[in-house]
Design a protein around this motif. Structure first.
Motif, mmCIF file in Angstrom:
data_model
loop_
_atom_site.group_PDB
_atom_site.id
_atom_site.type_symbol
_atom_site.label_atom_id
_atom_site.label_comp_id
_atom_site.label_asym_id
_atom_site.label_seq_id
_atom_site.Cartn_x
_atom_site.Cartn_y
_atom_site.Cartn_z
ATOM 1 N N LEU A 153 0.798 -1.168 0.179
ATOM 2 C CA LEU A 153 -0.005 -0.171 0.075
ATOM 3 C C LEU A 153 0.847 1.206 0.066
ATOM 4 O O LEU A 153 0.623 2.074 -0.607
ATOM 5 C CB LEU A 153 -0.995 0.038 1.094
ATOM 6 C CG LEU A 153 -1.988 -1.060 1.368
ATOM 7 C CD1 LEU A 153 -2.739 -1.056 2.454
ATOM 8 C CD2 LEU A 153 -3.047 -1.157 0.075
ATOM 9 N N ALA A 154 2.012 1.100 0.852
ATOM 10 C CA ALA A 154 2.945 2.287 0.634
ATOM 11 C C ALA A 154 4.312 1.811 1.061
ATOM 12 O O ALA A 154 4.593 1.253 1.945
ATOM 13 C CB ALA A 154 2.730 3.569 2.049
ATOM 14 N N ASP A 155 5.098 1.896 -0.233
ATOM 15 C CA ASP A 155 6.479 0.995 -0.296
ATOM 16 C C ASP A 155 7.497 2.176 0.805
ATOM 17 O O ASP A 155 7.474 3.077 1.021
ATOM 18 C CB ASP A 155 6.723 1.033 -1.643
ATOM 19 C CG ASP A 155 7.582 -0.090 -1.800
ATOM 20 O OD1 ASP A 155 8.312 -1.005 -0.816
ATOM 21 O OD2 ASP A 155 7.978 -0.604 -2.732
ATOM 22 N N LEU A 156 8.702 1.233 0.798
ATOM 23 C CA LEU A 156 9.809 1.940 1.504
ATOM 24 C C LEU A 156 10.195 3.328 0.711
ATOM 25 O O LEU A 156 10.236 3.152 -0.412
ATOM 26 C CB LEU A 156 11.110 0.909 1.476
ATOM 27 C CG LEU A 156 10.932 -0.363 2.552
ATOM 28 C CD1 LEU A 156 12.019 -1.223 2.259
ATOM 29 C CD2 LEU A 156 10.759 0.288 3.797
ATOM 30 N N GLY A 157 10.403 4.298 1.162
ATOM 31 C CA GLY A 157 10.801 5.590 0.520
ATOM 32 C C GLY A 157 9.499 6.330 0.078
ATOM 33 O O GLY A 157 9.709 7.606 -0.345
ATOM 34 N N GLU A 158 8.267 5.756 0.058
ATOM 35 C CA GLU A 158 7.142 6.567 -0.243
ATOM 36 C C GLU A 158 6.770 7.617 1.016
ATOM 37 O O GLU A 158 6.123 8.383 0.638
ATOM 38 C CB GLU A 158 5.968 5.494 -0.663
ATOM 39 C CG GLU A 158 6.374 4.988 -2.140
ATOM 40 C CD GLU A 158 4.986 4.333 -2.622
ATOM 41 O OE1 GLU A 158 4.805 4.079 -3.851
ATOM 42 O OE2 GLU A 158 4.070 3.725 -1.889
ATOM 43 N N LEU A 159 6.845 7.074 2.036
ATOM 44 C CA LEU A 159 6.206 7.844 3.365
ATOM 45 C C LEU A 159 7.411 8.763 3.665
ATOM 46 O O LEU A 159 8.581 8.583 3.165
ATOM 47 C CB LEU A 159 5.996 6.755 4.327
ATOM 48 C CG LEU A 159 4.750 5.922 4.030
ATOM 49 C CD1 LEU A 159 4.699 4.864 5.154
ATOM 50 C CD2 LEU A 159 3.443 6.653 3.589
ATOM 51 N N ARG A 160 7.164 9.529 4.728
ATOM 52 C CA ARG A 160 8.332 10.554 5.048
ATOM 53 C C ARG A 160 8.910 9.759 6.183
ATOM 54 O O ARG A 160 9.609 10.526 7.103
ATOM 55 C CB ARG A 160 7.754 11.962 5.614
ATOM 56 C CG ARG A 160 7.543 12.841 4.280
ATOM 57 C CD ARG A 160 7.028 14.125 4.790
ATOM 58 N NE ARG A 160 7.191 14.927 3.673
ATOM 59 C CZ ARG A 160 6.377 15.799 3.410
ATOM 60 N NH1 ARG A 160 5.124 16.057 4.248
ATOM 61 N NH2 ARG A 160 6.287 16.812 2.399
ATOM 62 N N ARG A 161 8.765 8.402 6.226
ATOM 63 C CA ARG A 161 9.776 7.501 7.154
ATOM 64 C C ARG A 161 10.046 6.703 6.144
ATOM 65 O O ARG A 161 9.620 5.570 5.760
ATOM 66 C CB ARG A 161 8.791 6.795 8.059
ATOM 67 C CG ARG A 161 9.715 6.057 9.017
ATOM 68 C CD ARG A 161 10.206 6.650 10.271
ATOM 69 N NE ARG A 161 10.895 5.796 10.960
ATOM 70 C CZ ARG A 161 11.429 6.282 12.418
ATOM 71 N NH1 ARG A 161 10.745 7.399 12.926
ATOM 72 N NH2 ARG A 161 12.119 5.493 13.035
ATOM 73 N N ALA A 162 11.539 6.988 5.619
ATOM 74 C CA ALA A 162 12.029 6.182 4.532
ATOM 75 C C ALA A 162 12.394 4.702 4.632
ATOM 76 O O ALA A 162 12.308 3.983 3.724
ATOM 77 C CB ALA A 162 13.447 6.694 4.123
ATOM 78 N N ASP A 163 12.203 4.371 6.119
ATOM 79 C CA ASP A 163 12.480 2.769 6.419
ATOM 80 C C ASP A 163 11.132 2.056 6.786
ATOM 81 O O ASP A 163 11.305 1.045 7.630
ATOM 82 C CB ASP A 163 13.653 2.381 7.280
ATOM 83 C CG ASP A 163 13.395 3.092 8.570
ATOM 84 O OD1 ASP A 163 12.417 3.842 8.775
ATOM 85 O OD2 ASP A 163 14.230 2.947 9.544
ATOM 86 N N ALA A 164 10.117 2.644 6.488
ATOM 87 C CA ALA A 164 8.871 1.850 6.844
ATOM 88 C C ALA A 164 7.785 2.014 5.559
ATOM 89 O O ALA A 164 7.936 2.585 4.701
ATOM 90 C CB ALA A 164 8.231 2.815 7.981
ATOM 91 N N ALA A 165 7.089 0.691 5.614
ATOM 92 C CA ALA A 165 6.066 0.446 4.565
ATOM 93 C C ALA A 165 5.076 -0.281 5.161
ATOM 94 O O ALA A 165 4.987 -0.856 6.136
ATOM 95 C CB ALA A 165 6.822 -0.504 3.461
ATOM 96 N N LEU A 166 3.896 -0.013 4.214
ATOM 97 C CA LEU A 166 2.637 -0.704 4.953
ATOM 98 C C LEU A 166 2.161 -1.708 3.684
ATOM 99 O O LEU A 166 2.239 -1.113 2.595
ATOM 100 C CB LEU A 166 1.530 0.409 4.983
ATOM 101 C CG LEU A 166 0.180 0.032 5.387
ATOM 102 C CD1 LEU A 166 0.213 -0.944 6.741
ATOM 103 C CD2 LEU A 166 -0.902 0.982 5.405
#
Length: 248
Positions: A153-166
């Protein structure tokens, strides 16, 4: 760089959540310390600050309120959620779409059951600590991938937490679950159906089952052994996080 956490797997059942009614017609069930509920041993997990299950009756909602320096992701289970913010975004979030609000330097938004609804809207909302603070707010609403397996749903680097993904985990009845992402911190929240697994291999493993609202917190190399979807299949939201909350 943070030290790798010790390996651990813990089950948290839906009935253990703290319940609150912050607005008329609103029922919230919190996974972590939140507002008037404080548990010093349960303030966050990894970089995850909140996992709230929300039910808004017809005509109910959250009045405009401000967020700052928080990554907010929303997944609707039933009904439709109306969103409006002070940066010009107005949208209706329905099942099968993921909403992202990066509050950054500040965003005021309202959330309510869509006008004219006959029944409640139910959704899960996550709050995540960002890497950087005071950034420009941003917003996105997009459809989730279809199909089965482990869907991002939200890959590594897409959020403003670069090392988190959903991720969205979706598996049919009785099917084996795909491997979960490798990460120091993993959080699995069941939204539909259920799953069974063993807590460890060999005679020391204990059989467990999870249903809607139950969650699994995993650190280090720990993870469910031989996980299998229940008779109705399973749909779960899975966080992959490579570092914990940072202070200072």
């Amino acid at each position: 760089m943070s030290e790798q956490p010790a390996s651990a797997l813990t089950v948290h059942l839906a009935f253990e959540r703290y319940a609150s009614a912050p607005e008329p017609g609103v029922m919230t069930r919190h996974a972590f310390s939140f507002a008037g509920h404080y548990d010093p041993a349960n303030t966050h997990f990894g970089a995850l600050l909140a996992c709230n299950e929300e039910t808004l009756a017809a005509g109910a909602g959250f009045a405009p309120h401000k967020h700052r320096d928080t990554e907010i992701l929303t997944w609707v289970l039933d009904g439709a959620l109306a969103h409006r913010d002070d940066h010009g975004h107005a949208a209706v979030v329905r099942p099968g779409r993921v909403q992202y609000l990066g509050a950054g330097s500040g965003a005021v938004h309202s959330e309510s059951n869509v006008g004219g609804a006959a029944g409640p809207v139910r959704f899960v909302q996550f709050w995540l600590q960002p890497d950087a603070f005071g950034t420009e707010p941003r917003y996105a609403l997009r459809p989730a991938p279809t199909g089965s397996g482990l869907l991002t749903l939200a890959d590594l680097g897409e959020l403003r937490r670069a090392d988190a993904a959903l991720h969205l985990l979706r598996v049919g009845p009785g099917a084996a679950l795909p491997a979960l992402p490798d990460a120091d911190y993993r959080y699995l929240h069941v939204v539909r159906g259920g799953l069974g697994f063993r807590t460890a291999g060999g005679p020391r493993g204990v059989g467990r089952e999870l249903g809607p609202g139950d969650s699994l917190r995993m650190t280090g190399a720990a993870g469910p052994v031989d996980p299998v979807a229940g008779p109705e299949g399973v749909e779960a939201l899975v966080w992959e996080m490579h570092s914990p909350v940072r202070y200072g």
